[in-house]
Design a protein around this motif. Structure first.
Motif, short mmCIF file in Angstrom:
data_model
loop_
_atom_site.label_atom_id
_atom_site.label_comp_id
_atom_site.label_asym_id
_atom_site.label_seq_id
_atom_site.Cartn_x
_atom_site.Cartn_y
_atom_site.Cartn_z
N LEU A 55 0.82 -1.21 0.00
CA LEU A 55 0.00 0.00 0.00
C LEU A 55 0.85 1.26 0.00
N VAL A 56 1.94 1.25 0.74
CA VAL A 56 2.83 2.41 0.77
C VAL A 56 3.46 2.62 -0.60
N SER A 57 3.91 1.55 -1.24
CA SER A 57 4.52 1.69 -2.57
C SER A 57 3.49 2.15 -3.60
N LEU A 58 2.26 1.66 -3.49
CA LEU A 58 1.21 2.10 -4.40
C LEU A 58 0.89 3.58 -4.19
N ASP A 59 0.86 4.01 -2.94
CA ASP A 59 0.61 5.42 -2.62
C ASP A 59 1.73 6.31 -3.18
N LEU A 60 2.96 5.88 -3.01
CA LEU A 60 4.09 6.66 -3.53
C LEU A 60 4.08 6.72 -5.06
N LYS A 61 3.70 5.61 -5.69
CA LYS A 61 3.63 5.58 -7.15
C LYS A 61 2.61 6.59 -7.67
N TRP A 62 1.41 6.61 -7.08
CA TRP A 62 0.39 7.54 -7.53
C TRP A 62 0.72 8.97 -7.17
N HIS A 63 1.39 9.17 -6.06
CA HIS A 63 1.82 10.53 -5.70
C HIS A 63 2.77 11.07 -6.76
N ALA A 64 3.73 10.26 -7.15
CA ALA A 64 4.70 10.69 -8.17
C ALA A 64 4.01 10.91 -9.51
N TYR A 65 3.08 10.02 -9.87
CA TYR A 65 2.37 10.15 -11.13
C TYR A 65 1.55 11.44 -11.18
N LEU A 66 0.81 11.73 -10.12
CA LEU A 66 -0.02 12.93 -10.10
C LEU A 66 0.81 14.21 -10.01
N LYS A 67 1.93 14.13 -9.30
CA LYS A 67 2.83 15.29 -9.23
C LYS A 67 3.39 15.61 -10.61
#
Length: 104
Positions: free
Chosen positions: A49-61
């Protein structure tokens, strides 16, 4: 016989639940709450879940940065060509502006 409250319904709160008194019947409602033990979460699932959250954070940024860059490029182009939009060729003081769409 005349009723003491004029035949109107009234609500009365009690410590064992909500009591709704009417002219003929009494209705008692009780509410119970159950507490559950917290479930154990697998550490691998938390990591996922943490890695998925970081992935989407980077994508949206990155998407926000690209949108910002595009907006600034459009703004820059509009500022540079503002005089051309306000005073197109052939529309000057000396010309009549009849041939402003001509290529030559």
């Amino acid at each position: 016989k005349e009723k003491p409250n004029g035949g109107k319904k009234r609500k009365v709160a009690a410590s064992n639940g909500d009591v709704k008194k009417t002219s003929k019947k009494t209705k008692i409602t009780t509410t119970t709450t159950k507490t559950q033990k917290p479930t154990k979460v697998l550490p691998d699932y938390v990591t996922y879940l943490v890695s998925l959250d970081l992935k989407w954070h980077a994508y949206l940024k990155d998407a926000l940065r690209q949108a910002s860059d595009a907006y600034l490029a459009v703004l820059d182009t509009i500022r540079k060509n503002r005089s051309k939009v306000e005073n197109p060729k052939g529309g000057g003081a000396g010309g009549d502006g009849a041939n402003h769409m001509s290529m030559f």
